[in-house]
Design an enzyme around this catalytic site. Structure first.
Site, PDB file in Angstrom:
ATOM      1  N   ARG A   1      45.885  31.851  45.106  1.00  0.00           N
ATOM      2  CA  ARG A   1      44.339  32.748  43.573  1.00  0.00           C
ATOM      3  C   ARG A   1      45.105  31.383  42.879  1.00  0.00           C
ATOM      4  O   ARG A   1      43.715  30.902  42.476  1.00  0.00           O
ATOM      5  CB  ARG A   1      45.802  33.537  43.198  1.00  0.00           C
ATOM      6  CG  ARG A   1      45.386  33.956  42.019  1.00  0.00           C
ATOM      7  CD  ARG A   1      46.241  34.671  41.480  1.00  0.00           C
ATOM      8  NE  ARG A   1      47.133  34.131  40.745  1.00  0.00           N
ATOM      9  CZ  ARG A   1      47.980  36.017  40.024  1.00  0.00           C
ATOM     10  NH1 ARG A   1      47.832  36.717  40.102  1.00  0.00           N
ATOM     11  NH2 ARG A   1      49.517  35.372  39.595  1.00  0.00           N
TER      12      ARG A   1
ATOM     13  N   GLU B   1      42.922  45.015  31.506  1.00  0.00           N
ATOM     14  CA  GLU B   1      44.330  45.210  31.395  1.00  0.00           C
ATOM     15  C   GLU B   1      44.570  44.648  29.742  1.00  0.00           C
ATOM     16  O   GLU B   1      44.794  44.305  29.294  1.00  0.00           O
ATOM     17  CB  GLU B   1      44.748  44.197  32.483  1.00  0.00           C
ATOM     18  CG  GLU B   1      43.992  42.721  32.153  1.00  0.00           C
ATOM     19  CD  GLU B   1      43.903  41.698  32.969  1.00  0.00           C
ATOM     20  OE1 GLU B   1      45.416  41.267  33.143  1.00  0.00           O
ATOM     21  OE2 GLU B   1      43.684  41.053  34.378  1.00  0.00           O
TER      22      GLU B   1
ATOM     23  N   LYS C   1      43.232  32.765  37.173  1.00  0.00           N
ATOM     24  CA  LYS C   1      44.642  32.452  36.092  1.00  0.00           C
ATOM     25  C   LYS C   1      44.533  31.239  35.141  1.00  0.00           C
ATOM     26  O   LYS C   1      45.552  30.286  35.245  1.00  0.00           O
ATOM     27  CB  LYS C   1      45.650  32.318  36.517  1.00  0.00           C
ATOM     28  CG  LYS C   1      46.902  32.724  35.810  1.00  0.00           C
ATOM     29  CD  LYS C   1      48.437  33.743  36.654  1.00  0.00           C
ATOM     30  CE  LYS C   1      48.948  33.696  35.850  1.00  0.00           C
ATOM     31  NZ  LYS C   1      49.013  34.842  35.110  1.00  0.00           N
TER      32      LYS C   1
END
Length: 417
Positions: free
Chosen positions: A162, A300, A264
C-alpha cells in the site's frame, strides 16, 4: 496514568543521547561534509555541480539525521512503570527508530539503521513541510501466545504494497516489500520491552515516507527518508471496546474524485480535524463522511472503514479512489465470506445505513468497533450491538489470529523471534 507519564518523561530524557550536545551535530556535519575518510562527502563534493546533484544544504540535511548510538541495552528488558491496564492510544516514547534514505535520482533506498528515538532536523524547504509530500502506514505487533520472546505481525507485506502504491501517486521512491518488512521487524525487536503483555494491547508501528530533501519550486523533493517509530497502545476510542456513536458530516468532505483519498498520504488527515473536533464537542465518537459529488453515499470515518449488515448481507463502500483500501477491511471481507455471508463492495447510501441491522468500523487502530448509533440531520438511528453480532464474532476471530491464540490458516501472520 501518572506512572505512565513519569515513565514516558524518563524515557525521553534517556533516549536522546545523540542530541544532548551541539558538538555531536557539528562532528557529524564535519564527518559527512569535510573531506576525509569514512565514506563522507568532501566539501568540494558538497558544493553545487553542473547537474545540481548535491548542495551544501543537502549535505547539512544528511548530517543532521540521527546516528546509531551504541548504548548499553542491558536494562531494556521491561516497559518500566507503564500501567498496561489503562494504556489508551497515545504516544509513549520508546527506545529506537529505524531510518533509511535515498535520493530521487538514485531511486534506491540505502541500507537502513536503528537510531535512538528522537527528533530529526529538516530543511525549512523540505518537500514534506512545504508541499505535504509524505505517506504513513500503521500496523501492530503483539506478544505471541505461549511463546516467550516471540512477537506477531499481521500482514505487514500488505502495508508495504500500500505504501508503494501511495508513493507512485505522490511521485516518491519507496522501499521494497522486503526492506519494509525487515525494517518493521528490526523496530519491534529493538523496542521489544514496550510490547504490552498478552491481551493488554499492542506495539503500534508507524512507518513514514517523507520528502525530506529541500525544494523551493513545486516539484518532487530531491531526497527521501523512510522512518519507523513505535509506541505501546491500548484501545483507540475512549469508549474502549464499547459501541461507538457517529455523526454524518455533509458539509466537510474527506476526499474527492481524482484526489488522494485512496492512498494513505498525510494530507488526507488534517482536513478532517475540524469536523472531528466539532463532533466530539457534541458527544459523538467520530464522523462519517459523504461523497463530495452526490452527498448521498457513505465513504468512511475519519480513520477507519465502514460496514453495514442487513438480512445476512454485508456491504461496505467500494474503494474507487476516494476510500482507503484498509488491510483490516480486506481481512474482514474474507472472514465474513468464510462465515457464509454475502459481501458486497458497492455504493452504500444513507438509506442503506439507516435501514441496517448492524454497523461497524474497521481499521488497524480500532480493529473492529461496533457502532451503537449514527446521527444524521438531527435524527438518531440505533443498531444492534452485543455478543450475538457479526462484529463481535469477527473481532474475536481476527484478534485471536493476530495474537497467535488461533491457528492462522491463511498465512496472515509473521512471527518475529
Amino acid at each position: 496514568m501518572a506512572a505512565a507519564a513519569a515513565a514516558a518523561s524518563s524515557a525521553k530524557r534517556a533516549l536522546l543521547p545523540w542530541a544532548r550536545d551541539a558538538h555531536h551535530a557539528l562532528a557529524r556535519a564535519l564527518q559527512g561534509c569535510g573531506g576525509g575518510g569514512g565514506g563522507g562527502l568532501g566539501l568540494r563534493g558538497a558544493l553545487p555541480t553542473a547537474g545540481g546533484r548535491w548542495s551544501l544544504l543537502q549535505c547539512r540535511w544528511r548530517s543532521s539525521l540521527p546516528q546509531l548510538d551504541s548504548a548499553d541495552r542491558s536494562d531494556e528488558e521491561s516497559g518500566g512503570e507503564i500501567d498496561w491496564d489503562n494504556l489508551g492510544f497515545g504516544l509513549t516514547p520508546t527506545d529506537y527508530m529505524y531510518v533509511m534514505r535515498c535520493s530521487l535520482e538514485d531511486g534506491v533506498f540505502s541500507r537502513g539503521e536503528l537510531s535512538r528515538y528522537g527528533n530529526i532536523e529538516l530543511s525549512p524547504s523540505s518537500g514534506v513541510i512545504n508541499y505535504g509530500q509524505g505517506l504513513f502506514e500503521g500496523l501492530k505487533a503483539y506478544r505471541a501466545a505461549n511463546q516467550q520472546g516471540s512477537y506477531m505481525l499481521f500482514r505487514p507485506e500488505e502495508n508495504a504494497r500500500r505504501m508503494q502504491h501511495g508513493a507512485e501517486r505522490m511521485c516518491m521512491p519507496s522501499p521494497s516489500v522486503e526492506q519494509f518488512v525487515h525494517a518493521v521487524k528490526q523496530t519491534v525487536l529493538a523496542n521489544r520491552r514496550w510490547v504490552p503483555p498478552q491481551g493488554k494491547g499492542a506495539l503500534y508501528i508507524r512507518p513514514l515516507l517523507i520528502g525530506s530533501g529541500p525544494i523551493l519550486g513545486l516539484a518532487p523533493a530531491p531526497e527521501y527518508t523512510f522512518l519507523i517509530y513505535a509506541a505501546p497502545v491500548g484501545t483507540y476510542f475512549k469508549e474502549g471496546l464499547a459501541p461507538i456513536n457517529l455523526v454524518v458530516e455533509d458539509s466537510i468532505h474527506r476526499a474527492m474524485p481524482g484526489g488522494t483519498g485512496g492512498v494513505k498520504t498525510i494530507t488526507n488527515y488534517a482536513p478532517v480535524l475540524k469536523a472531528q473536533m466539532d463532533a466530539k464537542s457534541r458527544g459523538f465518537t467520530d464522523v462519517l463522511y459523504l461523497d463530495a459529488v452526490h452527498k448521498t453515499y457513505l465513504e468512511e470515518a475519519s480513520s477507519c472503514n465502514l460496514f453495514i449488515v442487513k438480512d445476512g448481507v454485508v456491504a461496505t463502500p467500494a474503494t474507487v479512489g476516494t476510500i482507503l483500501p484498509g488491510i483490516t477491511r480486506k481481512s474482514v471481507i474474507e472472514l465474513s465470506r468464510d462465515r457464509g455471508y454475502q459481501v458486497e463492495e458497492r455504493l452504500v447510501s444513507i438509506d442503506d445505513l439507516v435501514g441496517a441491522d448492524e454497523v461497524f468500523c474497521t481499521g488497524t487502530a480500532v480493529v473492529i468497533a461496533p457502532v451503537s448509533s449514527v446521527t444524521y440531520h438531527g435524527q438518531r438511528y440505533e443498531f444492534r450491538t452485543g455478543h450475538d453480532t457479526l462484529s463481535q464474532a469477527l473481532h474475536t476471530t481476527l484478534t485471536s489470529i493476530q495474537m497467535g491464540l488461533a491457528e492462522d490458516k491463511k498465512g496472515w501472520t509473521v512471527a518475529i523471534d
